[in-house]
Write a protein that holds these residues in place. Structure first.
Motif: not given
Lengths: 202, 364
Positions: A68-83
């Protein structure tokens, strides 16, 4: 006049020999194999090829493969989005995934290489700057290859990002785990000593 | 440290040579073009990983053969090891130690003097930089990597200056050159300082003159006034040279353009020295190298002297001999029959003859 293969076969050989790592000889071998292969199996290959062209693209944010427009990693809200971990190629993402890193990525799709005529405009740098400027990013980890070009790319990115209030780090270079100190080469040992760190015993 | 065994196959004009050796003086006699120098060059390559004069691998393999094979068994203070090198056409040399691929180089302390070493004194500045760098590489692990990396960064920076002068990117390579270059200059100055007293001593003794040789490391385009300021000096030089570098399209300052000057009473011997002075200096440089290696490592070295003794007069020969006799193993080549009076003084002397690429364990 010298006899040559029928046109469709010549065309296939020529198309195959454009693939990376495949020379004219290997291209011929694959082509002859495909001639003898049952129609269903070839159909499966054709469908797979069409599939990647229709369905696979690059994530709009990080540049990794996505459907899709976003990959599975970028759309995974469980990840640390500050790094953000910066890598050269999409396949490097899977390599880093084997570590305990669970943040986001940024794929450069190349490396700055004056010898190949690849300047900063050849790597996906503007998007990275944009992400750091816009998002709540606390740290950027540079994980380019330990080559002269990889290091220079990392240094260049670090200069570009130094105006932002983010921590910029580079992954360590040195001895492989399970390796033997005795058999390490000098260059690796030297890097390992330069990058040595304090042991904190609590 | 000394060679206990040498085994050569298809090395230049030597199709097969196998010999067991001991400590002491080994004199290799024979007419011209029989393989004497080739034999010594093989020892040099085995020990130091490079040739005393650059050559393509194809030239090293006997004409019409597929590969050349060299091996040596080296006796250390305690224990021994075997090193092999296999040279194939169009491939990188394969180095093995005790049968395994060699990742970290074992050191074999060898110093050589070959006729072409006059180039260190007469040749371009790169010859003098190499003279320093190649021995520092023996003494300091990782030196080779620093030199190689400097070269790679330099090559990229020059490409940028020539083809795509992206100012901010050039800065990245400049910083890299500054940090690697500082390491290079510091190491070279350190080594030259160690060499200097020995160069002066040997030159004085070999020439019988009073005037002192003054070796000096000469930086190109940056200040060397204070050793601790090399980094700032380089950085400033790059800043000042930037406009000119952009217009000329290559890197103008840095240790890849530095020079080592040998002066005698303010006279640069490279330009104004006589043949005799140059020759004495070249030999003094090599003897100094031998002594610094011995001093810094505590190891006696192997000495290889190609076609030297026959050119020296009686007095210099005696002086040279007294210098090298204390080393473990000394190889000399000569076309003439020399009077080795040292033999009577109890030194171990062995005379070998090379004839059309074959070695004979006696005088012929």
């Amino acid at each position: 006049m010298a006899q040559s293969y029928p046109d469709p076969l010549v065309r296939l050989i020529s198309a195959l020999s454009h693939l990376p790592g495949i020379g004219p000889k290997t291209a011929q071998r694959i082509a002859f194999y495909l001639v003898k292969t049952p129609r269903e199996e070839v159909g499966e290959l054709v469908a797979a090829l069409e599939g990647i062209k229709q369905k696979i693209r690059f994530c709009q944010v990080c540049g990794f493969y996505s459907e899709g427009p976003l990959c599975t990693i970028c759309s995974d809200q469980g990840r640390d989005r500050s790094v953000i971990c910066v890598v050269e190629q999409p396949q490097d993402v899977l390599a880093v995934e084997k570590s305990s890193f669970r943040g986001l990525y940024h794929v450069l799709h190349g490396v700055i290489s004056p010898l190949l005529g690849a300047g900063p405009e050849e790597v996906a740098l503007d998007q990275l700057v944009f992400r750091v400027r816009e998002g709540n990013i606390k740290e950027v980890i540079l994980a380019t290859n330990p080559s002269v070009d990889g290091e220079a790319t990392a240094l260049f990115i670090a200069r570009k990002l130094k105006v932002f209030p983010v921590r910029i780090t580079m992954i360590a270079r040195g001895l492989p785990l399970g390796g033997d100190l005795e058999f390490a080469d000098e260059a690796t040992l030297l890097q390992a000593f330069e990058g040595r760190r304090e042991l904190h015993l609590d | 440290m000394y060679f206990r065994e040498i085994n050569l196959r298809n090395w230049r004009n030597i199709s097969q040579l196998k010999i067991k050796l001991e400590e002491g003086l080994i004199v290799i006699t024979g007419a011209n073009a029989q393989g004497k120098s080739n034999f010594l060059e093989a020892l040099y390559l085995l020990a130091r990983g490079t040739l005393p004069r650059p050559a393509r691998d194809e030239e090293l393999i006997t004409w019409g053969e597929e590969l050349a094979y060299l091996s040596c068994k080296v006796q250390e203070k305690v224990g021994d090891f075997t090193r092999e090198v296999i040279i194939r056409r169009g491939q990188a040399k394969e180095w093995r130690v005790n049968g395994r691929l060699e990742t970290r180089k074992r050191r074999i302390w060898l110093v050589g003097y070959f006729p072409q070493d006059m180039e260190i004194v007469e040749g371009s500045p790169s010859k003098r930089r190499d003279f320093l760098d190649q021995t520092i590489d023996l003494l300091r692990p990782g030196w080779g990597r620093v030199c190689r990396e400097y070269g790679e960064v330099l090559y990229r920076r020059n490409t940028l200056l020539r083809e795509k002068p992206h100012s901010e990117l050039i800065e990245v390579y400049t910083e890299k050159l500054v940090s690697l270059g500082t390491t290079l200059v510091r190491g070279r100055i350190w080594y030259l300082q160690n060499l200097t007293p020995f160069i002066q001593q040997f030159y004085r003794e070999l020439s019988g003159e009073e005037e002192e040789i003054q070796p000096r490391y000469q930086s190109r385009g940056y200040s060397l006034q204070n050793e601790s300021e090399i980094k700032d000096g380089l950085r400033q030089a790059f800043r000042e040279a930037k406009a000119e570098e952009l217009s000329r399209g290559f890197t103008l300052v840095g240790p890849h353009r530095d020079e080592v000057v040998f002066q005698k009473e303010g006279r640069d011997l490279r330009t104004f020295g006589s043949q005799g002075e140059k020759k004495t200096l070249a030999l003094s440089l090599k003897l100094a190298e031998m002594n610094v290696v011995k001093l810094l490592t505590g190891e006696k070295v192997i000495v290889v002297l190609d076609d030297l003794f026959s050119e020296l007069d009686e007095k210099r020969r005696k002086r040279l001999w007294s210098e090298i006799v204390s080393q473990n193993q000394v190889f000399v080549t000569t076309t003439e029959k020399l009077e080795w009076e040292e033999r009577e003084k109890g030194a171990k002397v062995r005379i070998l003859t090379l004839d059309r690429g074959k070695i004979y364990p006696e005088e012929r």
